[in-house]
Design a protein around this motif. Structure first.
Motif, PDB file in Angstrom:
ATOM      1  N   ALA A 177       0.824  -1.208   0.000  1.00 11.61           N
ATOM      2  CA  ALA A 177       0.000   0.000   0.000  1.00 11.61           C
ATOM      3  C   ALA A 177       0.862   1.262   0.000  1.00 11.61           C
ATOM      4  CB  ALA A 177      -0.931  -0.006   1.208  1.00 11.61           C
TER       5      ALA A 177
ATOM      6  N   ASP B 245       2.361   2.065  -3.273  1.00  8.07           N
ATOM      7  CA  ASP B 245       1.396   2.554  -4.255  1.00  8.07           C
ATOM      8  C   ASP B 245       0.965   3.987  -3.971  1.00  8.07           C
ATOM      9  OD1 ASP B 245       1.474   0.129  -5.450  1.00  8.07           O
ATOM     10  OD2 ASP B 245      -0.376  -0.637  -4.545  1.00  8.07           O
TER      11      ASP B 245
ATOM     12  N   ARG C 170      -0.395   4.958  -1.139  1.00  7.33           N
ATOM     13  CA  ARG C 170      -1.524   4.977  -0.223  1.00  7.33           C
ATOM     14  C   ARG C 170      -1.031   5.234   1.208  1.00  7.33           C
ATOM     15  NH1 ARG C 170      -5.291  -0.094  -2.251  1.00  7.33           N
ATOM     16  NH2 ARG C 170      -4.831   0.112  -4.467  1.00  7.33           N
ATOM     17  N   LYS C 171      -1.920   5.740   2.010  1.00  7.16           N
ATOM     18  CA  LYS C 171      -1.601   5.968   3.419  1.00  7.16           C
ATOM     19  C   LYS C 171      -2.797   5.592   4.271  1.00  7.16           C
ATOM     20  CE  LYS C 171      -2.634  10.865   2.709  1.00  7.16           C
ATOM     21  NZ  LYS C 171      -2.094  12.232   2.780  1.00  7.16           N
TER      22      LYS C 171
ATOM     23  N   ASP D 103     -11.593   9.781  -2.661  1.00  7.66           N
ATOM     24  CA  ASP D 103     -10.246  10.216  -3.018  1.00  7.66           C
ATOM     25  C   ASP D 103      -9.938   9.728  -4.424  1.00  7.66           C
ATOM     26  OD1 ASP D 103      -9.928   7.504  -2.674  1.00  7.66           O
ATOM     27  OD2 ASP D 103      -8.661   7.639  -0.903  1.00  7.66           O
TER      28      ASP D 103
ATOM     29  N   LEU E 163      -9.054   6.950  -5.393  1.00  4.55           N
ATOM     30  CA  LEU E 163      -9.539   5.581  -5.594  1.00  4.55           C
ATOM     31  C   LEU E 163     -11.050   5.547  -5.813  1.00  4.55           C
ATOM     32  CD1 LEU E 163      -7.476   3.788  -2.791  1.00  4.55           C
ATOM     33  CD2 LEU E 163      -6.942   3.938  -5.230  1.00  4.55           C
TER      34      LEU E 163
ATOM     35  N   LEU F 114      -7.376   2.761   4.175  1.00  4.31           N
ATOM     36  CA  LEU F 114      -6.330   3.166   3.236  1.00  4.31           C
ATOM     37  C   LEU F 114      -6.884   4.221   2.283  1.00  4.31           C
ATOM     38  CD1 LEU F 114      -4.676  -0.256   2.356  1.00  4.31           C
ATOM     39  CD2 LEU F 114      -3.778   1.528   3.862  1.00  4.31           C
ATOM     40  N   THR F 115      -6.141   5.304   2.096  1.00  4.53           N
ATOM     41  CA  THR F 115      -6.546   6.356   1.167  1.00  4.53           C
ATOM     42  C   THR F 115      -5.401   6.650   0.207  1.00  4.53           C
ATOM     43  OG1 THR F 115      -5.759   8.172   2.570  1.00  4.53           O
ATOM     44  CG2 THR F 115      -7.999   7.370   2.960  1.00  4.53           C
ATOM     45  N   LYS F 116      -5.734   7.367  -0.865  1.00  2.00           N
ATOM     46  CA  LYS F 116      -4.708   7.733  -1.850  1.00  2.00           C
ATOM     47  C   LYS F 116      -5.014   9.121  -2.374  1.00  2.00           C
ATOM     48  CE  LYS F 116      -2.361   6.187  -6.042  1.00  2.00           C
ATOM     49  NZ  LYS F 116      -2.281   5.145  -7.093  1.00  2.00           N
TER      50      LYS F 116
END
Length: 346
Positions: free
Chosen positions: A272, A275, A277-278, A301, A303, A324-326
Protein backbone atom coordinates in the motif's frame (compact mmCIF):
# COMPACT_ATOMS: atom_id res chain seq x y z
CA UNK A 1 -92.91 26.36 83.97
CA UNK A 2 -91.05 23.17 84.73
CA UNK A 3 -92.42 21.70 81.52
CA UNK A 4 -91.03 24.59 79.49
CA UNK A 5 -87.65 24.28 81.19
CA UNK A 6 -87.49 20.58 80.34
CA UNK A 7 -88.34 21.32 76.70
CA UNK A 8 -85.55 23.90 76.53
CA UNK A 9 -83.06 21.42 77.98
CA UNK A 10 -84.05 18.80 75.40
CA UNK A 11 -83.63 21.28 72.55
CA UNK A 12 -80.25 22.32 73.89
CA UNK A 13 -79.06 18.69 74.09
CA UNK A 14 -80.35 18.00 70.57
CA UNK A 15 -78.57 21.01 69.14
CA UNK A 16 -75.36 20.01 70.95
CA UNK A 17 -75.62 16.45 69.54
CA UNK A 18 -76.26 17.72 66.02
CA UNK A 19 -73.30 20.10 66.32
CA UNK A 20 -71.00 17.23 67.31
CA UNK A 21 -72.27 15.07 64.42
CA UNK A 22 -71.79 17.91 61.94
CA UNK A 23 -68.29 18.63 63.24
CA UNK A 24 -67.28 14.96 63.02
CA UNK A 25 -68.65 14.76 59.47
CA UNK A 26 -66.77 17.93 58.51
CA UNK A 27 -63.49 16.61 59.91
CA UNK A 28 -64.00 13.26 58.15
CA UNK A 29 -64.74 14.95 54.81
CA UNK A 30 -61.73 17.23 55.18
CA UNK A 31 -59.48 14.23 55.95
CA UNK A 32 -60.85 12.35 52.95
CA UNK A 33 -60.20 15.33 50.65
CA UNK A 34 -56.62 15.76 51.90
CA UNK A 35 -55.95 12.02 51.45
CA UNK A 36 -57.34 12.11 47.92
CA UNK A 37 -55.33 15.21 47.02
CA UNK A 38 -52.04 13.77 48.35
CA UNK A 39 -52.72 10.46 46.57
CA UNK A 40 -53.44 12.28 43.32
CA UNK A 41 -50.19 14.29 43.55
CA UNK A 42 -48.19 11.14 44.28
CA UNK A 43 -49.87 9.32 41.38
CA UNK A 44 -49.12 12.19 39.01
CA UNK A 45 -45.51 12.15 40.13
CA UNK A 46 -45.29 8.40 39.62
CA UNK A 47 -46.84 8.55 36.15
CA UNK A 48 -44.77 11.54 35.10
CA UNK A 49 -41.45 10.17 36.37
CA UNK A 50 -40.95 7.98 33.32
CA UNK A 51 -42.30 10.39 30.72
CA UNK A 52 -41.04 13.48 28.92
CA UNK A 53 -42.79 16.44 27.27
CA UNK A 54 -43.02 16.06 23.50
CA UNK A 55 -40.97 18.86 21.85
CA UNK A 56 -42.23 21.00 18.97
CA UNK A 57 -40.13 19.88 15.99
CA UNK A 58 -42.32 21.51 13.35
CA UNK A 59 -40.38 23.77 10.95
CA UNK A 60 -37.11 22.14 12.05
CA UNK A 61 -34.98 20.32 9.50
CA UNK A 62 -35.22 16.56 9.68
CA UNK A 63 -31.71 16.31 11.17
CA UNK A 64 -32.49 18.92 13.84
CA UNK A 65 -35.70 17.08 14.74
CA UNK A 66 -33.85 13.75 15.02
CA UNK A 67 -31.25 15.27 17.34
CA UNK A 68 -33.95 16.97 19.47
CA UNK A 69 -36.02 13.79 19.82
CA UNK A 70 -32.97 11.60 20.51
CA UNK A 71 -31.80 13.84 23.35
CA UNK A 72 -35.19 13.34 25.04
CA UNK A 73 -35.15 9.58 24.51
CA UNK A 74 -37.85 9.56 21.79
CA UNK A 75 -37.65 7.64 18.49
CA UNK A 76 -38.31 9.88 15.50
CA UNK A 77 -39.83 8.16 12.46
CA UNK A 78 -40.83 9.58 9.09
CA UNK A 79 -44.51 8.72 8.74
CA UNK A 80 -44.70 10.04 5.19
CA UNK A 81 -43.13 12.52 2.79
CA UNK A 82 -45.25 15.14 1.09
CA UNK A 83 -44.58 18.01 -1.30
CA UNK A 84 -44.94 21.63 -0.12
CA UNK A 85 -43.18 24.15 -2.43
CA UNK A 86 -43.60 26.85 0.23
CA UNK A 87 -41.62 24.97 2.87
CA UNK A 88 -37.83 24.42 3.03
CA UNK A 89 -36.46 21.09 1.80
CA UNK A 90 -36.64 18.26 4.38
CA UNK A 91 -38.54 20.49 6.84
CA UNK A 92 -40.88 18.85 9.36
CA UNK A 93 -44.46 19.89 8.52
CA UNK A 94 -46.45 17.99 11.17
CA UNK A 95 -45.92 15.62 14.08
CA UNK A 96 -47.72 13.05 16.24
CA UNK A 97 -47.91 13.15 19.30
CA UNK A 98 -48.49 16.94 19.29
CA UNK A 99 -46.14 19.37 21.07
CA UNK A 100 -46.60 19.57 24.83
CA UNK A 101 -48.08 16.09 25.24
CA UNK A 102 -46.30 13.72 27.62
CA UNK A 103 -44.88 10.50 26.27
CA UNK A 104 -42.87 7.64 27.71
CA UNK A 105 -39.24 7.35 26.71
CA UNK A 106 -38.63 5.34 23.52
CA UNK A 107 -42.07 6.39 22.20
CA UNK A 108 -42.27 6.90 18.43
CA UNK A 109 -42.51 10.54 17.35
CA UNK A 110 -43.94 10.37 13.83
CA UNK A 111 -43.36 13.30 11.50
CA UNK A 112 -44.44 14.44 8.04
CA UNK A 113 -41.49 15.75 6.02
CA UNK A 114 -41.37 18.04 3.00
CA UNK A 115 -39.74 16.07 0.19
CA UNK A 116 -39.25 19.02 -2.18
CA UNK A 117 -35.59 19.79 -2.85
CA UNK A 118 -34.72 23.26 -4.04
CA UNK A 119 -33.00 23.50 -7.38
CA UNK A 120 -29.24 23.59 -7.30
CA UNK A 121 -27.44 26.70 -8.49
CA UNK A 122 -26.25 26.22 -12.12
CA UNK A 123 -22.48 25.79 -12.20
CA UNK A 124 -19.86 25.11 -14.78
CA UNK A 125 -18.24 21.77 -13.95
CA UNK A 126 -14.52 21.91 -13.30
CA UNK A 127 -12.21 19.74 -15.30
CA UNK A 128 -12.74 16.09 -14.41
CA UNK A 129 -16.12 16.70 -12.71
CA UNK A 130 -19.73 16.36 -13.85
CA UNK A 131 -22.91 18.29 -13.07
CA UNK A 132 -25.44 16.06 -11.31
CA UNK A 133 -28.60 15.54 -13.42
CA UNK A 134 -32.07 16.05 -11.94
CA UNK A 135 -33.79 12.64 -11.59
CA UNK A 136 -36.69 13.72 -9.36
CA UNK A 137 -40.03 12.51 -10.64
CA UNK A 138 -38.35 9.73 -12.66
CA UNK A 139 -38.86 6.03 -12.09
CA UNK A 140 -36.03 4.30 -10.24
CA UNK A 141 -34.99 2.43 -13.40
CA UNK A 142 -34.97 5.63 -15.47
CA UNK A 143 -33.07 7.52 -12.75
CA UNK A 144 -30.45 4.76 -12.59
CA UNK A 145 -30.05 4.84 -16.38
CA UNK A 146 -29.63 8.64 -16.39
CA UNK A 147 -27.10 8.61 -13.55
CA UNK A 148 -25.04 5.78 -15.03
CA UNK A 149 -25.10 7.57 -18.40
CA UNK A 150 -23.52 10.56 -16.64
CA UNK A 151 -20.80 8.39 -15.12
CA UNK A 152 -22.41 8.26 -11.66
CA UNK A 153 -23.74 5.44 -9.46
CA UNK A 154 -26.90 4.90 -7.43
CA UNK A 155 -26.14 4.88 -3.71
CA UNK A 156 -28.62 4.31 -0.87
CA UNK A 157 -32.23 3.90 -1.96
CA UNK A 158 -34.81 4.57 0.78
CA UNK A 159 -38.55 3.99 0.25
CA UNK A 160 -41.19 6.04 2.10
CA UNK A 161 -44.87 6.79 1.59
CA UNK A 162 -45.86 9.80 -0.55
CA UNK A 163 -49.19 11.53 -1.16
CA UNK A 164 -48.86 12.14 -4.91
CA UNK A 165 -45.94 10.26 -6.48
CA UNK A 166 -46.67 6.64 -7.47
CA UNK A 167 -44.63 3.77 -6.09
CA UNK A 168 -41.07 3.50 -7.42
CA UNK A 169 -40.62 7.17 -8.44
CA UNK A 170 -37.86 9.43 -7.09
CA UNK A 171 -38.95 12.00 -4.47
CA UNK A 172 -35.55 13.58 -3.82
CA UNK A 173 -31.85 13.04 -4.39
CA UNK A 174 -28.66 13.71 -2.48
CA UNK A 175 -26.56 15.54 -3.63
CA UNK A 176 -29.06 17.95 -5.25
CA UNK A 177 -29.28 18.38 -9.02
CA UNK A 178 -26.59 20.48 -10.75
CA UNK A 179 -24.19 19.87 -7.88
CA UNK A 180 -20.61 19.47 -9.08
CA UNK A 181 -19.34 15.97 -8.26
CA UNK A 182 -16.53 13.65 -9.25
CA UNK A 183 -17.19 10.87 -11.82
CA UNK A 184 -18.26 7.64 -10.15
CA UNK A 185 -19.84 9.45 -7.17
CA UNK A 186 -22.79 7.88 -5.37
CA UNK A 187 -26.21 9.56 -5.60
CA UNK A 188 -28.62 8.60 -2.81
CA UNK A 189 -32.32 8.47 -3.70
CA UNK A 190 -35.55 8.77 -1.71
CA UNK A 191 -38.31 6.96 -3.61
CA UNK A 192 -42.05 6.72 -3.17
CA UNK A 193 -43.80 3.70 -1.72
CA UNK A 194 -47.13 5.18 -2.84
CA UNK A 195 -49.81 6.75 -0.70
CA UNK A 196 -49.98 4.87 2.61
CA UNK A 197 -47.10 2.66 1.48
CA UNK A 198 -44.21 1.45 3.51
CA UNK A 199 -46.27 -0.87 5.72
CA UNK A 200 -47.06 -4.57 5.81
CA UNK A 201 -44.79 -7.58 5.45
CA UNK A 202 -42.14 -8.23 2.81
CA UNK A 203 -40.10 -11.27 1.84
CA UNK A 204 -36.42 -11.10 2.75
CA UNK A 205 -34.25 -11.24 -0.40
CA UNK A 206 -31.06 -13.29 -0.66
CA UNK A 207 -28.07 -10.93 -0.43
CA UNK A 208 -25.34 -13.51 0.34
CA UNK A 209 -22.53 -13.17 -2.19
CA UNK A 210 -23.22 -9.49 -2.91
CA UNK A 211 -20.97 -6.61 -2.00
CA UNK A 212 -22.20 -4.69 1.05
CA UNK A 213 -23.18 -1.67 -1.08
CA UNK A 214 -25.15 -3.91 -3.46
CA UNK A 215 -26.87 -5.64 -0.53
CA UNK A 216 -27.91 -2.25 0.88
CA UNK A 217 -29.47 -1.30 -2.44
CA UNK A 218 -31.34 -4.62 -2.80
CA UNK A 219 -32.68 -4.40 0.75
CA UNK A 220 -33.75 -0.77 0.31
CA UNK A 221 -35.69 -1.67 -2.83
CA UNK A 222 -37.55 -4.26 -0.76
CA UNK A 223 -38.32 -1.85 2.08
CA UNK A 224 -35.63 -3.23 4.40
CA UNK A 225 -32.46 -1.77 5.91
CA UNK A 226 -29.04 -2.94 7.03
CA UNK A 227 -28.70 -3.24 10.80
CA UNK A 228 -25.51 -4.47 12.43
CA UNK A 229 -22.60 -5.50 10.21
CA UNK A 230 -20.12 -8.06 11.55
CA UNK A 231 -16.75 -8.52 9.85
CA UNK A 232 -15.47 -12.11 9.62
CA UNK A 233 -12.23 -13.56 8.30
CA UNK A 234 -12.38 -15.27 4.94
CA UNK A 235 -9.10 -16.11 3.24
CA UNK A 236 -9.04 -15.93 -0.51
CA UNK A 237 -12.09 -13.65 -0.79
CA UNK A 238 -12.10 -9.85 -1.16
CA UNK A 239 -13.36 -7.70 1.68
CA UNK A 240 -16.90 -6.38 1.96
CA UNK A 241 -18.69 -9.49 0.60
CA UNK A 242 -21.84 -10.65 2.42
CA UNK A 243 -21.41 -14.23 3.68
CA UNK A 244 -24.33 -14.42 6.13
CA UNK A 245 -27.64 -12.75 6.87
CA UNK A 246 -30.34 -12.83 9.57
CA UNK A 247 -33.31 -13.09 8.99
CA UNK A 248 -32.73 -15.64 6.26
CA UNK A 249 -33.84 -15.27 2.63
CA UNK A 250 -37.50 -16.10 2.08
CA UNK A 251 -38.71 -15.16 5.58
CA UNK A 252 -41.60 -12.70 5.93
CA UNK A 253 -40.76 -9.67 8.09
CA UNK A 254 -42.35 -6.24 8.70
CA UNK A 255 -41.40 -3.57 6.18
CA UNK A 256 -38.54 -1.48 7.57
CA UNK A 257 -36.98 -4.45 9.44
CA UNK A 258 -33.20 -4.35 9.99
CA UNK A 259 -31.06 -7.27 8.78
CA UNK A 260 -27.88 -8.35 10.51
CA UNK A 261 -25.16 -9.10 7.98
CA UNK A 262 -21.80 -10.83 8.10
CA UNK A 263 -19.22 -9.55 5.61
CA UNK A 264 -15.66 -10.55 4.83
CA UNK A 265 -12.92 -8.45 6.40
CA UNK A 266 -10.75 -6.48 3.99
CA UNK A 267 -7.21 -7.82 3.64
CA UNK A 268 -4.42 -5.30 4.12
CA UNK A 269 -2.04 -4.99 1.20
CA UNK A 270 1.66 -4.76 2.15
CA UNK A 271 2.45 -2.75 -0.98
CA UNK A 272 0.00 0.00 0.00
CA UNK A 273 2.72 2.48 0.94
CA UNK A 274 4.59 1.77 -2.30
CA UNK A 275 1.40 2.55 -4.25
CA UNK A 276 1.19 5.98 -2.67
CA UNK A 277 -1.52 4.98 -0.22
CA UNK A 278 -1.60 5.97 3.42
CA UNK A 279 -3.58 4.91 6.45
CA UNK A 280 -6.34 7.19 7.71
CA UNK A 281 -7.11 6.77 11.43
CA UNK A 282 -10.27 8.22 12.95
CA UNK A 283 -11.33 8.25 16.61
CA UNK A 284 -14.56 9.93 17.73
CA UNK A 285 -17.24 9.58 20.40
CA UNK A 286 -20.89 9.24 19.38
CA UNK A 287 -23.55 11.57 20.79
CA UNK A 288 -25.76 10.35 23.63
CA UNK A 289 -28.73 8.30 22.38
CA UNK A 290 -31.23 5.79 23.78
CA UNK A 291 -31.45 4.13 20.36
CA UNK A 292 -28.85 2.25 18.28
CA UNK A 293 -26.77 4.42 15.92
CA UNK A 294 -25.58 3.08 12.56
CA UNK A 295 -22.21 4.66 11.80
CA UNK A 296 -21.14 4.86 8.16
CA UNK A 297 -17.79 6.29 7.05
CA UNK A 298 -17.43 7.23 3.37
CA UNK A 299 -14.06 8.07 1.78
CA UNK A 300 -13.76 9.94 -1.52
CA UNK A 301 -10.25 10.22 -3.02
CA UNK A 302 -8.26 9.14 -6.11
CA UNK A 303 -9.54 5.58 -5.59
CA UNK A 304 -13.15 6.77 -5.92
CA UNK A 305 -15.99 6.95 -3.38
CA UNK A 306 -16.47 3.95 -1.12
CA UNK A 307 -17.85 2.92 2.27
CA UNK A 308 -14.92 1.95 4.51
CA UNK A 309 -16.88 1.40 7.72
CA UNK A 310 -20.49 0.61 8.59
CA UNK A 311 -21.53 -0.77 11.94
CA UNK A 312 -24.21 -0.30 14.61
CA UNK A 313 -23.18 1.28 17.92
CA UNK A 314 -24.70 2.56 21.14
CA UNK A 315 -24.78 6.21 22.13
CA UNK A 316 -21.50 7.58 23.59
CA UNK A 317 -19.47 4.68 22.12
CA UNK A 318 -15.88 5.38 21.08
CA UNK A 319 -15.56 4.61 17.35
CA UNK A 320 -12.15 3.80 15.83
CA UNK A 321 -11.76 3.52 12.06
CA UNK A 322 -8.70 2.76 9.95
CA UNK A 323 -8.76 2.90 6.15
CA UNK A 324 -6.33 3.17 3.24
CA UNK A 325 -6.55 6.36 1.17
CA UNK A 326 -4.71 7.73 -1.85
CA UNK A 327 -4.19 11.36 -2.79
CA UNK A 328 -6.42 14.22 -1.79
CA UNK A 329 -10.08 13.87 -0.98
CA UNK A 330 -12.41 13.85 2.00
CA UNK A 331 -13.90 11.51 4.57
CA UNK A 332 -17.57 11.91 5.59
CA UNK A 333 -19.36 10.39 8.59
CA UNK A 334 -23.08 9.58 8.50
CA UNK A 335 -25.17 8.64 11.56
CA UNK A 336 -28.32 6.65 10.76
CA UNK A 337 -27.96 7.78 7.14
CA UNK A 338 -27.70 11.51 7.96
CA UNK A 339 -24.68 13.77 7.49
CA UNK A 340 -22.72 14.24 10.72
CA UNK A 341 -19.13 15.40 10.03
CA UNK A 342 -16.48 15.56 7.30
CA UNK A 343 -12.74 16.17 6.99
CA UNK A 344 -10.40 16.87 4.09
CA UNK A 345 -7.69 14.36 3.21
CA UNK A 346 -4.41 16.01 2.14
Amino acid sequence: MRQERREDQKKSRLLEFLGRVFGAALLFGLGLFVSFFVGFVLFEGYVGSGSVPVPDVRNMTLLEAINKATRLGLRLEVERVTSDPGAPPLAVLDQNPPPGARAKRNTRLQVVVNGTLSEGVPVTPQKGQVSLPDVRGKSLEEAQSILEGSGLRVGRVVEVSHDTLPRGYVISQNPASQTEVAPGSLVHLLISAGKGGGTGEVEVPDVVGLRLEEAQEVLARNGLVVGSVEEVSSEGRPGGIVVGQNPQAGELVPRGESLRLQVTRAQERPQAEADGRKTLNLRFVLPSSQNPITVQVVVQDELGERVVYEREHRGEDLVEVSALTKGRGKVTIFLNGYYYWEKKID
